[in-house]
Each structure stands twice: as C-alpha cells, then as structure tokens.
Design a protein around this motif. Structure first.
Motif, short mmCIF file in Angstrom:
data_model
loop_
_atom_site.label_atom_id
_atom_site.label_comp_id
_atom_site.label_asym_id
_atom_site.label_seq_id
_atom_site.Cartn_x
_atom_site.Cartn_y
_atom_site.Cartn_z
N ASP A 37 11.38 -32.47 -34.36
CA ASP A 37 11.46 -31.27 -33.86
C ASP A 37 10.89 -31.22 -32.50
OD1 ASP A 37 9.20 -31.80 -35.54
OD2 ASP A 37 8.28 -29.47 -35.97
N LYS A 38 9.99 -32.17 -32.51
CA LYS A 38 9.01 -32.77 -31.14
C LYS A 38 9.98 -33.55 -30.43
CE LYS A 38 4.60 -30.77 -33.43
NZ LYS A 38 5.41 -30.34 -35.18
N LEU A 39 9.73 -34.20 -31.07
CA LEU A 39 10.75 -35.86 -30.34
C LEU A 39 12.25 -35.81 -30.64
CD1 LEU A 39 7.83 -38.08 -31.47
CD2 LEU A 39 7.87 -36.72 -28.70
N SER A 40 13.25 -35.90 -29.49
CA SER A 40 13.92 -35.34 -29.72
C SER A 40 15.13 -36.64 -29.11
CB SER A 40 14.72 -34.50 -28.47
OG SER A 40 16.01 -34.25 -28.28
N SER A 41 16.57 -36.87 -29.89
CA SER A 41 17.51 -38.33 -29.48
C SER A 41 18.77 -37.87 -28.54
CB SER A 41 18.07 -39.28 -30.93
OG SER A 41 17.31 -38.78 -31.52
N ARG A 42 18.67 -35.99 -28.05
CA ARG A 42 19.73 -35.88 -27.63
C ARG A 42 19.99 -36.46 -26.33
NH1 ARG A 42 20.39 -29.58 -26.02
NH2 ARG A 42 19.30 -30.35 -24.50
N ASP A 43 18.89 -36.86 -25.81
CA ASP A 43 19.27 -37.35 -24.41
C ASP A 43 19.33 -39.25 -23.96
OD1 ASP A 43 19.45 -34.67 -22.74
OD2 ASP A 43 18.03 -35.20 -21.40
N GLY A 44 19.27 -39.71 -25.10
CA GLY A 44 19.67 -40.95 -25.43
C GLY A 44 18.41 -41.33 -26.15
N VAL A 45 18.68 -42.80 -26.39
CA VAL A 45 18.08 -43.69 -27.22
C VAL A 45 17.33 -44.45 -26.52
CG1 VAL A 45 17.72 -42.39 -29.26
CG2 VAL A 45 18.98 -44.13 -29.17
N MET A 46 17.71 -45.03 -25.52
CA MET A 46 17.42 -46.45 -24.63
C MET A 46 16.10 -45.56 -23.17
SD MET A 46 20.54 -48.63 -25.62
CE MET A 46 21.85 -46.44 -25.25
N VAL A 97 23.86 -41.05 -33.10
CA VAL A 97 23.20 -41.63 -32.79
C VAL A 97 22.14 -40.61 -32.03
CG1 VAL A 97 22.33 -43.18 -31.49
CG2 VAL A 97 23.35 -44.00 -33.10
N PHE A 98 22.41 -40.30 -31.58
CA PHE A 98 22.47 -38.81 -30.29
C PHE A 98 22.11 -37.35 -30.49
CE2 PHE A 98 24.35 -42.47 -27.20
CZ PHE A 98 23.32 -43.29 -27.86
N ALA A 99 21.76 -37.39 -31.47
CA ALA A 99 22.21 -35.63 -32.60
C ALA A 99 21.45 -35.72 -32.66
CB ALA A 99 23.52 -35.87 -33.06
N ASP A 100 20.48 -33.94 -32.53
CA ASP A 100 19.61 -33.51 -33.71
C ASP A 100 19.99 -32.40 -34.35
OD1 ASP A 100 17.49 -34.98 -31.72
OD2 ASP A 100 17.54 -33.70 -29.96
N PRO A 101 19.31 -31.80 -34.90
CA PRO A 101 19.96 -31.37 -35.94
C PRO A 101 20.38 -29.88 -35.17
CG PRO A 101 17.96 -32.61 -37.29
CD PRO A 101 18.20 -32.73 -36.17
N PRO A 102 21.33 -29.48 -35.35
CA PRO A 102 22.08 -29.18 -36.97
C PRO A 102 23.05 -30.25 -36.32
CG PRO A 102 22.66 -27.29 -36.32
CD PRO A 102 21.12 -27.75 -35.37
N ASP A 103 23.18 -30.60 -35.14
CA ASP A 103 24.81 -31.51 -35.13
C ASP A 103 24.55 -32.75 -36.00
OD1 ASP A 103 26.14 -30.04 -33.81
OD2 ASP A 103 25.98 -30.73 -31.61
N HIS A 104 23.45 -33.38 -35.95
CA HIS A 104 23.33 -34.25 -36.70
C HIS A 104 23.22 -34.45 -38.28
CE1 HIS A 104 20.37 -37.06 -38.79
NE2 HIS A 104 21.08 -37.62 -37.70
N THR A 105 22.86 -33.04 -38.48
CA THR A 105 23.28 -32.80 -40.15
C THR A 105 24.70 -32.74 -40.66
OG1 THR A 105 20.70 -32.01 -39.58
CG2 THR A 105 22.76 -31.72 -42.42
N ARG A 106 25.17 -32.18 -39.84
CA ARG A 106 27.10 -32.26 -39.64
C ARG A 106 27.97 -33.47 -39.67
NH1 ARG A 106 30.74 -31.82 -35.42
NH2 ARG A 106 29.36 -31.91 -34.33
N LEU A 107 27.48 -34.37 -38.46
CA LEU A 107 28.53 -35.44 -38.18
C LEU A 107 27.95 -36.53 -39.16
CD1 LEU A 107 27.31 -35.72 -34.30
CD2 LEU A 107 29.20 -35.26 -35.37
N ARG A 108 26.46 -36.36 -39.70
CA ARG A 108 25.71 -37.93 -40.36
C ARG A 108 26.50 -37.43 -41.95
NH1 ARG A 108 21.66 -41.43 -40.58
NH2 ARG A 108 20.67 -42.10 -42.67
N HIS A 109 26.95 -36.08 -42.37
CA HIS A 109 27.06 -35.78 -43.61
C HIS A 109 28.68 -36.30 -44.40
CE1 HIS A 109 28.43 -32.93 -46.91
NE2 HIS A 109 29.43 -32.39 -46.78
#
Length: 437
Positions: free
Chosen positions: A101-110, A120-132
């Motif tokens: 909730d404080k450190l996001s992956s949405r703008d890349g992890v490199m 890999v580049f998603a935050d909830p709720p998109d991350h939850t949907r994609l991973r499911h």
C-alpha cells in the motif's frame, strides 16, 4: 494452425500483432507515477549516507556482497547518480516487500524499466485478479503433478552427457530443462520447443537494460521474437477454444472467454512465464552445480542422502539469490527507522543483501545445507512472492537427483562465467567434468 516459432510469421498475422505493441508496453525512464513529483536523492538530508554502488554494472553482478556489507551499515543509503534510495538490511527489505500500500510495482520493478499489463507490474486489485487466474496451477500441491514429467525431462538432458568429458552445464542442462518444463505446462507442441527456447533467449535480455536507450534498443531487437510469439500464442489459444486440453494455454483461453483476462493479458502471461518461469530455475540450478563441483564433501553427502536435496536447493536460493533486487515506487512517504523516503521515490530492495544479513542468518556467507533458511527472500515475499517458486524448487532438486544417479563426482574444468543481466545473478557458463567410477 500455429506459426512456426523458428520462422517469420505471415504478414497478415504480423500486422495484427504489431498493432497491439503500443497498448502493451509503456517505457519509463526510472519509474515514477505521472501524477507524482519524482524526488531526487540530492534533496535527501545531508546526514543520509551516500553510495556509488551501481548494481547494474557488469563488474558488480557476479559478486555484489562486499558492497552489500557496506550498505547494511545503514538502514537507508542513496545513490544520487542513479536517483534511488536503497535498502539492504533483512528486516527492512522484508517489511518493504509486504508494504504494497506504500511501495508500488506499477511503474516497473527494475531500475531502468518498462511496464506492461503483467502480474509482475500490478498492484491490487489488478494484481489479485491477474494472479487468481494462474496461481492455482503453481501452488505446492499442484506442481507435484508434474513430478514425472520433470524427471523425464531431466533424464533426457542428462542422458546426453558423456562421462569423463568436459561439458558446459548451462547449454546442456540449466537452460533447456526449465524452458522445456514451462513449454510442457503451457501445452506447446514438442516440435515447437526449439523455437520456444530461441524466443525465450531474446526476451530474457529485455528484463535488465542498464539505461533507457539500452532498453529501447533491446526492445527493438526483440520485436521479431515478440511478433512470432504473439502470433503463435494467438493461434494456439484459438485452437484451445475448439479443442481444450489439460494445459495452461487452455486455462488462459478460458479466462479470456469468461472476461477474467483480456487477450493481451493472456498473451503477457505466456511471456512472463517464458522468461520468469525459467530464469530463476536456470540460475538456481547453475549455482548449486558450482557448489557441488567446488565441495566434494557436499557432493558425497547429497549423493548418499537425497533427503537433503530440498534443503540444498533452499540454501542455494538464500546464499546465491538468483534474483538479487527489485525496485518499487513510493506512493506515499515511507518510513524506515528515522528516515523518510519521500513520495515518488524509486526504492531498490536488495534481496541478495537481506539473505546475507548476519542479523538474520549466522555466518551468512557460508553455504550450509543444515542451516535453517526459514524467512529468506530469494523468491520475494507477500503479494509478489514468486508464483513459480515451488516449481523451481522441484525442478532443481529433481535435476540434481538425476545427476547424482549418473555421476560419482564433479570437477570444475574451467572458469565460470557469470551473467551480466542486472537484477539477476547466475552463471552463463559452468564447464564441468563428470566422473564415473
């Protein structure tokens, strides 16, 4: 009928695939949401320690650990040239990977990055949907279904190795086996596996460019591979619509029909599994082979007691950290002790440093298959825990188990060469002599 991955796809298919590229990839120089002011470390308090350590330089990738020791002397250090804040202590890295909730992956992890509609580049709720959609196929119980297939592929690779000869284990085993496993799980026809491997090698390069210009250049070089894979994937999933099979492509096709995934998101799952699904295993397996060749006592112990293989794989993950670091973007002020990392900052989380922190692991630079590795962050932690971790563990343990059946000792027969891909650590050449009595 799917296109041949080793041949250029038909022009009609290329046109359709090319039109989707701009909707999928959005390069970003060093991260930072568009609505966030990107703070520079020069604005950090003068008392905050500075470092010149650059984890993307080829000379630092094989052995970053002396620099990690210096970074761990402080809770936070900044690199003004790279424009990043860095965390190296175990407790701080462990807390940061859970602070979604404080450190996001949405703008890349490199460090120099691109973003896409990937898990890999998603935050909830998109991350939850994609991973499911895919996660159930990679949990610990589910991957056991693939035990027989993985052992078959390991035996197949090892059967081609001649005793007494010098063999480079990277092209012989650590690269082809994991890619073939992913190909089988996806449901790629066997005759397409060579093309699948060739495409994978192209794409692996784009996950660690050292500069924005380098990223653009690598993306250009990988465009033909992208087009081939996109056309192939689209054709295979159309086949699954009428002829479903017990494979991952069928699951992805079903998810697009149900509306859980867009067609682009389904394709990007194929891409991320292609690259992330084999890079970690390749590096993990390669580093364990080096340890077995350098330590005859360890080799003998594992050969006589195969129950230690899972512990050996886990210790390799901790000690070697195939993924050395990941980046996050602070979407609010983030506190590490008395230090405030400002909103919009790019933060590097050094997994490799955390896994060698003596505050967590006694004598951390020593490789010890009997140590308690609980809590290591080699596969990440929290929401972004590596989805393929259980598969990587099973593959590495199975490959070594099969190799121990065939050889009585291993010797390094030349210098090991290490990858120069930023954020990843693993050998690209491991020349070994395989000895039988």
């Amino acid at each position: 009928m799917a296109t041949d991955l080793l041949k250029p796809p038909p022009r009609a298919l290329v046109s359709a695939a090319r039109s989707s590229v701009g909707d999928i990839w959005r390069p970003v120089a060093t991260g930072g949401y568009r609505d966030l002011r990107r703070p520079h470390p020069r604005s950090a308090p003068a008392a905050l320690p500075r470092t010149t350590f650059d984890p993307t330089l080829a000379r630092n990738i094989p052995d970053p650990y002396p620099d990690f020791r210096r970074i761990r002397e402080h809770p936070v250090v900044v690199n003004e040239r790279l424009g990043v804040w860095m965390l190296g202590r175990y407790d701080d890295v462990h807390a940061a990977v859970r602070a979604n909730d404080k450190l996001s992956s949405r703008d890349g992890v490199m460090l120099r990055s691109f973003v896409a509609n990937m898990v890999v580049f998603a935050d909830p709720p998109d991350h939850t949907r994609l991973r499911h959609v895919v996660a159930p196929m990679f949990n610990k119980r589910a991957v056991q279904i693939w035990t027989t297939d993985i052992r078959e592929l390991a035996h197949e690779a090892i059967a081609g190795l001649n005793a007494g000869n010098v063999v480079d284990m990277v092209p012989a085993l650590t690269v082809p086996m994991p890619i073939n496993v992913i190909a089988r799980i996806l449901g790629i026809p066997r005759e397409q596996w060579p093309g699948f491997r060739a495409v994978s090698e192209k794409f692996a390069q784009i996950f660690g460019p050292q500069s924005l210009s380098g990223m653009v250049r690598l993306m250009g070089n990988a465009m033909q591979a992208y087009l081939r894979l996109r056309c192939f994937s689209d054709a295979e999933m159309r086949c699954r619509a009428t002829e479903p099979a017990d494979d991952l492509l069928t699951r992805l096709q079903a998810a697009t029909v149900s509306g859980e995934l867009t067609e682009q998101e389904a394709f990007l799952y194929v891409l991320v599994l292609l690259v992330a699904g084999n890079e970690t295993t390749t590096n993990l397996l390669g580093m364990l082979l080096i340890r077995l060749a350098e330590d005859p006592e360890l080799f003998a112990e594992l050969k006589s007691d195969r129950s230690l293989l899972p512990a050996a794989v886990e210790e390799t993950a901790r000690w070697g950290s195939p993924v050395q670091w990941a980046a996050r973007t602070a979407i609010t002020d983030y506190h590490v002790g008395d230090t405030v990392i400002p909103r919009g900052a790019k933060v590097l989380l050094f997994y490799g440093s955390a896994n060698r922190d003596p505050a967590k692991f006694d004598d951390p630079d020593r490789f010890d298959v009997h140590r308690d590795t609980t809590g290591h962050v080699a596969f990440g932690h929290g929401l972004h825990f590596c989805m393929g971790a259980h598969l990587a563990r099973l593959e590495a343990a199975t490959a070594i188990d099969c190799l121990l059946d065939e050889v009585d000792s291993l010797e390094l027969a030349g210098p090991v060469r290490w990858s120069t891909t930023p954020s990843l650590r693993g050998p690209v050449s491991v020349p070994l002599r395989l000895n039988r009595r």
